[in-house]
Structure formats: C-alpha cells, structure tokens
Scaffold this motif. Structure first.
Motif, PDB file in Angstrom:
ATOM      1  N   HIS A   1      20.973  11.370   1.255  1.00  0.00           N
ATOM      2  CA  HIS A   1      19.540  11.074   1.392  1.00  0.00           C
ATOM      3  C   HIS A   1      18.784  12.309   1.873  1.00  0.00           C
ATOM      4  CE1 HIS A   1      15.975   8.596   1.782  1.00  0.00           C
ATOM      5  NE2 HIS A   1      15.793   9.153   2.964  1.00  0.00           N
ATOM      6  N   ALA A   2      19.325  12.980   2.875  1.00  0.00           N
ATOM      7  CA  ALA A   2      18.665  14.176   3.408  1.00  0.00           C
ATOM      8  C   ALA A   2      18.572  15.270   2.345  1.00  0.00           C
ATOM      9  CB  ALA A   2      19.417  14.689   4.635  1.00  0.00           C
ATOM     10  N   ALA A   3      19.635  15.455   1.585  1.00  0.00           N
ATOM     11  CA  ALA A   3      19.645  16.491   0.548  1.00  0.00           C
ATOM     12  C   ALA A   3      18.637  16.180  -0.551  1.00  0.00           C
ATOM     13  CB  ALA A   3      21.045  16.639  -0.047  1.00  0.00           C
ATOM     14  N   THR A   4      18.560  14.927  -0.965  1.00  0.00           N
ATOM     15  CA  THR A   4      17.604  14.593  -2.023  1.00  0.00           C
ATOM     16  C   THR A   4      16.171  14.659  -1.507  1.00  0.00           C
ATOM     17  OG1 THR A   4      17.872  12.216  -1.635  1.00  0.00           O
ATOM     18  CG2 THR A   4      19.204  13.198  -3.370  1.00  0.00           C
ATOM     19  N   LEU A   5      15.966  14.288  -0.260  1.00  0.00           N
ATOM     20  CA  LEU A   5      14.625  14.387   0.330  1.00  0.00           C
ATOM     21  C   LEU A   5      14.182  15.852   0.380  1.00  0.00           C
ATOM     22  CD1 LEU A   5      12.502  12.466   1.531  1.00  0.00           C
ATOM     23  CD2 LEU A   5      13.526  12.864   3.753  1.00  0.00           C
ATOM     24  N   ALA A   6      15.068  16.724   0.814  1.00  0.00           N
ATOM     25  CA  ALA A   6      14.747  18.156   0.853  1.00  0.00           C
ATOM     26  C   ALA A   6      14.503  18.698  -0.554  1.00  0.00           C
ATOM     27  CB  ALA A   6      15.880  18.928   1.528  1.00  0.00           C
ATOM     28  N   GLY A   7      15.334  18.290  -1.494  1.00  0.00           N
ATOM     29  CA  GLY A   7      15.156  18.726  -2.874  1.00  0.00           C
ATOM     30  C   GLY A   7      13.850  18.230  -3.465  1.00  0.00           C
ATOM     31  N   ASP A   8      13.488  16.986  -3.165  1.00  0.00           N
ATOM     32  CA  ASP A   8      12.215  16.436  -3.630  1.00  0.00           C
ATOM     33  C   ASP A   8      11.041  17.222  -3.066  1.00  0.00           C
ATOM     34  OD1 ASP A   8      13.391  14.432  -5.130  1.00  0.00           O
ATOM     35  OD2 ASP A   8      13.096  12.876  -3.612  1.00  0.00           O
ATOM     36  N   LEU A   9      11.074  17.497  -1.770  1.00  0.00           N
ATOM     37  CA  LEU A   9       9.977  18.251  -1.156  1.00  0.00           C
ATOM     38  C   LEU A   9       9.859  19.644  -1.772  1.00  0.00           C
ATOM     39  CD1 LEU A   9      10.406  17.169   2.559  1.00  0.00           C
ATOM     40  CD2 LEU A   9       8.417  16.719   1.100  1.00  0.00           C
ATOM     41  N   ALA A  10      10.976  20.310  -1.970  1.00  0.00           N
ATOM     42  CA  ALA A  10      10.941  21.670  -2.536  1.00  0.00           C
ATOM     43  C   ALA A  10      10.480  21.666  -3.993  1.00  0.00           C
ATOM     44  CB  ALA A  10      12.325  22.315  -2.418  1.00  0.00           C
ATOM     45  N   SER A  11      11.068  20.800  -4.810  1.00  0.00           N
ATOM     46  CA  SER A  11      10.711  20.809  -6.230  1.00  0.00           C
ATOM     47  C   SER A  11       9.302  20.286  -6.468  1.00  0.00           C
ATOM     48  CB  SER A  11      11.729  20.004  -7.046  1.00  0.00           C
ATOM     49  OG  SER A  11      11.757  18.657  -6.635  1.00  0.00           O
ATOM     50  N   ASN A  12       8.912  19.227  -5.772  1.00  0.00           N
ATOM     51  CA  ASN A  12       7.549  18.725  -5.936  1.00  0.00           C
ATOM     52  C   ASN A  12       6.532  19.715  -5.369  1.00  0.00           C
ATOM     53  OD1 ASN A  12       8.145  16.264  -7.259  1.00  0.00           O
ATOM     54  ND2 ASN A  12       8.692  15.316  -5.313  1.00  0.00           N
ATOM     55  N   GLY A  13       6.882  20.380  -4.271  1.00  0.00           N
ATOM     56  CA  GLY A  13       5.984  21.399  -3.719  1.00  0.00           C
ATOM     57  C   GLY A  13       5.765  22.547  -4.684  1.00  0.00           C
ATOM     58  N   ALA A  14       6.838  23.003  -5.313  1.00  0.00           N
ATOM     59  CA  ALA A  14       6.720  24.081  -6.302  1.00  0.00           C
ATOM     60  C   ALA A  14       5.886  23.623  -7.499  1.00  0.00           C
ATOM     61  CB  ALA A  14       8.104  24.537  -6.757  1.00  0.00           C
ATOM     62  N   TYR A  15       6.113  22.394  -7.934  1.00  0.00           N
ATOM     63  CA  TYR A  15       5.357  21.859  -9.078  1.00  0.00           C
ATOM     64  C   TYR A  15       3.877  21.736  -8.732  1.00  0.00           C
ATOM     65  CZ  TYR A  15       3.741  18.585 -12.627  1.00  0.00           C
ATOM     66  OH  TYR A  15       3.032  17.981 -13.637  1.00  0.00           O
ATOM     67  N   TYR A  16       3.573  21.098  -7.611  1.00  0.00           N
ATOM     68  CA  TYR A  16       2.173  20.906  -7.226  1.00  0.00           C
ATOM     69  C   TYR A  16       1.470  22.224  -6.897  1.00  0.00           C
ATOM     70  CZ  TYR A  16       2.654  15.795  -7.006  1.00  0.00           C
ATOM     71  OH  TYR A  16       2.840  14.464  -7.302  1.00  0.00           O
ATOM     72  N   ALA A  17       2.211  23.275  -6.579  1.00  0.00           N
ATOM     73  CA  ALA A  17       1.599  24.584  -6.329  1.00  0.00           C
ATOM     74  C   ALA A  17       0.908  25.117  -7.577  1.00  0.00           C
ATOM     75  CB  ALA A  17       2.647  25.580  -5.823  1.00  0.00           C
ATOM     76  N   LEU A  18       1.259  24.597  -8.734  1.00  0.00           N
ATOM     77  CA  LEU A  18       0.590  25.000  -9.978  1.00  0.00           C
ATOM     78  C   LEU A  18      -0.894  24.666  -9.961  1.00  0.00           C
ATOM     79  CD1 LEU A  18       3.271  23.857 -12.580  1.00  0.00           C
ATOM     80  CD2 LEU A  18       2.770  26.198 -11.843  1.00  0.00           C
ATOM     81  N   VAL A  19      -1.314  23.828  -9.017  1.00  0.00           N
ATOM     82  CA  VAL A  19      -2.718  23.470  -8.898  1.00  0.00           C
ATOM     83  C   VAL A  19      -3.586  24.710  -8.678  1.00  0.00           C
ATOM     84  CG1 VAL A  19      -2.850  23.073  -6.392  1.00  0.00           C
ATOM     85  CG2 VAL A  19      -4.205  21.677  -7.943  1.00  0.00           C
ATOM     86  N   GLY A  20      -3.003  25.770  -8.131  1.00  0.00           N
ATOM     87  CA  GLY A  20      -3.751  26.999  -7.855  1.00  0.00           C
ATOM     88  C   GLY A  20      -4.035  27.841  -9.084  1.00  0.00           C
ATOM     89  N   LEU A  21      -3.392  27.545 -10.206  1.00  0.00           N
ATOM     90  CA  LEU A  21      -3.673  28.301 -11.426  1.00  0.00           C
ATOM     91  C   LEU A  21      -5.088  27.976 -11.886  1.00  0.00           C
ATOM     92  CD1 LEU A  21      -0.343  27.849 -13.423  1.00  0.00           C
ATOM     93  CD2 LEU A  21      -1.094  29.829 -12.105  1.00  0.00           C
ATOM     94  N   GLY A  22      -5.921  28.978 -11.985  1.00  0.00           N
ATOM     95  CA  GLY A  22      -7.281  28.739 -12.436  1.00  0.00           C
ATOM     96  C   GLY A  22      -8.313  28.732 -11.333  1.00  0.00           C
ATOM     97  N   GLY A  23      -7.906  28.911 -10.094  1.00  0.00           N
ATOM     98  CA  GLY A  23      -8.871  29.009  -9.005  1.00  0.00           C
ATOM     99  C   GLY A  23      -9.306  27.663  -8.459  1.00  0.00           C
ATOM    100  N   ALA A  24     -10.270  27.715  -7.549  1.00  0.00           N
ATOM    101  CA  ALA A  24     -10.715  26.527  -6.828  1.00  0.00           C
ATOM    102  C   ALA A  24     -11.491  25.565  -7.717  1.00  0.00           C
ATOM    103  CB  ALA A  24     -11.565  26.927  -5.626  1.00  0.00           C
ATOM    104  N   ASP A  25     -12.259  26.093  -8.661  1.00  0.00           N
ATOM    105  CA  ASP A  25     -13.010  25.218  -9.558  1.00  0.00           C
ATOM    106  C   ASP A  25     -12.042  24.386 -10.385  1.00  0.00           C
ATOM    107  OD1 ASP A  25     -15.397  26.199  -8.643  1.00  0.00           O
ATOM    108  OD2 ASP A  25     -15.664  27.617 -10.294  1.00  0.00           O
ATOM    109  N   GLY A  26     -12.183  23.103 -10.319  1.00  0.00           N
ATOM    110  CA  GLY A  26     -11.329  22.211 -11.092  1.00  0.00           C
ATOM    111  C   GLY A  26      -9.974  21.940 -10.480  1.00  0.00           C
ATOM    112  N   ALA A  27      -9.748  22.357  -9.240  1.00  0.00           N
ATOM    113  CA  ALA A  27      -8.434  22.175  -8.615  1.00  0.00           C
ATOM    114  C   ALA A  27      -8.079  20.697  -8.468  1.00  0.00           C
ATOM    115  CB  ALA A  27      -8.379  22.874  -7.254  1.00  0.00           C
ATOM    116  N   VAL A  28      -9.045  19.873  -8.118  1.00  0.00           N
ATOM    117  CA  VAL A  28      -8.759  18.445  -7.944  1.00  0.00           C
ATOM    118  C   VAL A  28      -8.414  17.818  -9.298  1.00  0.00           C
ATOM    119  CG1 VAL A  28      -9.719  16.217  -7.234  1.00  0.00           C
ATOM    120  CG2 VAL A  28     -10.142  18.250  -5.848  1.00  0.00           C
ATOM    121  N   THR A  29      -9.139  18.205 -10.333  1.00  0.00           N
ATOM    122  CA  THR A  29      -8.832  17.695 -11.675  1.00  0.00           C
ATOM    123  C   THR A  29      -7.449  18.152 -12.119  1.00  0.00           C
ATOM    124  OG1 THR A  29     -11.170  17.691 -12.259  1.00  0.00           O
ATOM    125  CG2 THR A  29      -9.596  17.652 -14.085  1.00  0.00           C
ATOM    126  N   ARG A  30      -7.139  19.431 -11.888  1.00  0.00           N
ATOM    127  CA  ARG A  30      -5.790  19.930 -12.230  1.00  0.00           C
ATOM    128  C   ARG A  30      -4.731  19.179 -11.448  1.00  0.00           C
ATOM    129  NH1 ARG A  30      -8.315  24.634 -12.102  1.00  0.00           N
ATOM    130  NH2 ARG A  30      -7.542  25.234 -10.072  1.00  0.00           N
TER     131      ARG A  30
END
Length: 168
Positions: free
Chosen positions: A58-87
């Motif tokens: 459970h701990a390993a999958t929780l850590a993996g989820d946080l890392a992989s989802n964090g990396a994925y959601y970091a893509l929100v920064g592509l394109g700047g602040a305008d439209g970040a919520v939509t992205r």
C-alpha cells in the motif's frame, strides 16, 4: 519549472486525499489503490521478485501514485498561466477516462474503476479534481512575484552597500 512541479504535486495530493476519503466512505467508490497494487505486483513478478506484504505494498503504490500523478499534473505548466485551469481540467479528464478504460485491456481488471456507472463517474471526477487543483495552483503561483533566492539576495546587498558588483 518549480511552479509546474509544485502544481503537479498539489494536484496529486488533492487526488490522493479525495480518493482515500472516498474509498473509506462510499460503498462503490473507485479503488485505484487496488489497480496500483495489481500493477506493482505484476511488474515485480515479471522481474522475478516477490511482492511485499499489504502495508508495504500500500505504501509503495501510494508513493508511486503521488510521484506519477504529480509528474503528469505538472504538465499543466506547459503554455503558461493563461488557460492553466482549463489545461488542468483537460489533463484530469484524460487521466480519469484512461483510468476507466485502460485497466481492462492492461489485464488489471475493470471493477476497481468501473464496477458501476457511479464508480466510473467518480473515477473521472477525482482525476478531474486533481487536474483542476493543479491548474488553479499553477495560476496562483504564476501571479506571485518571483522570490529572490538567498544567493541573489547576498549579491543585491553587496551591490547596494558597495555600489558595485562584488564576488559574493
């Protein structure tokens, strides 16, 4: 770059907290933790390694989820602040749809993310929530004035006090 990473982490934490709360309180809640454990166990077995016991798994999958989802959601920064919520919303929607429709073809089973139509909708909603949090966080961080790190602060103090650039 740091704003993207921080925003991705915020989205991943929001998703994980919402998922953990939902799975503990709603009977037909998504069980993405089960999918994570299945995926990790399959990967470990493919590497000829025995999966760990429940608490460590459970701990390993929780850590993996946080890392992989964090990396994925970091893509929100592509394109700047305008439209970040939509992205963020679109990233979350895409992740949620993937979480509903990909586990079956990947051999991980379908029940954890689409046991009922309500389960499937909650799955998409939880991932969309994470994306919205990431987008809103990125927008908020982009609106803040940049901070000056301590090394730059020392240089500014040296220039201000000596009237010229000093090697600090």
């Amino acid at each position: 770059m740091m704003n993207s990473i921080a925003s991705g982490a915020a989205g991943a934490v929001a998703l994980t907290l919402a998922h953990e709360a939902t799975r503990r309180t709603v009977a037909d809640a998504p069980r993405m933790d089960v999918l994570g454990k299945r995926a990790l166990a399959a990967g470990l077995r493919a590497a000829d390694v025995s999966p760990p016991g429940e608490p460590a798994m459970h701990a390993a999958t929780l850590a993996g989820d946080l890392a992989s989802n964090g990396a994925y959601y970091a893509l929100v920064g592509l394109g700047g602040a305008d439209g970040a919520v939509t992205r963020g919303a679109l990233l979350g929607l895409a992740a949620g749809l993937g979480a509903v429709f990909l586990p079956g073809p990947l051999g991980l089973g379908t029940a954890p993310s689409r046991r009922t139509s309500r389960t499937a909708l909650m799955t998409v909603g939880l991932y969309a929530l994470g994306g919205l949090v990431a987008g809103a966080t990125f927008g908020a961080l982009a609106d803040r004035p940049p901070t000056v790190n301590s090394s730059a602060r020392l240089r500014l103090i040296a220039v201000a006090t000596h009237g010229e650039r000093v090697g600090v």
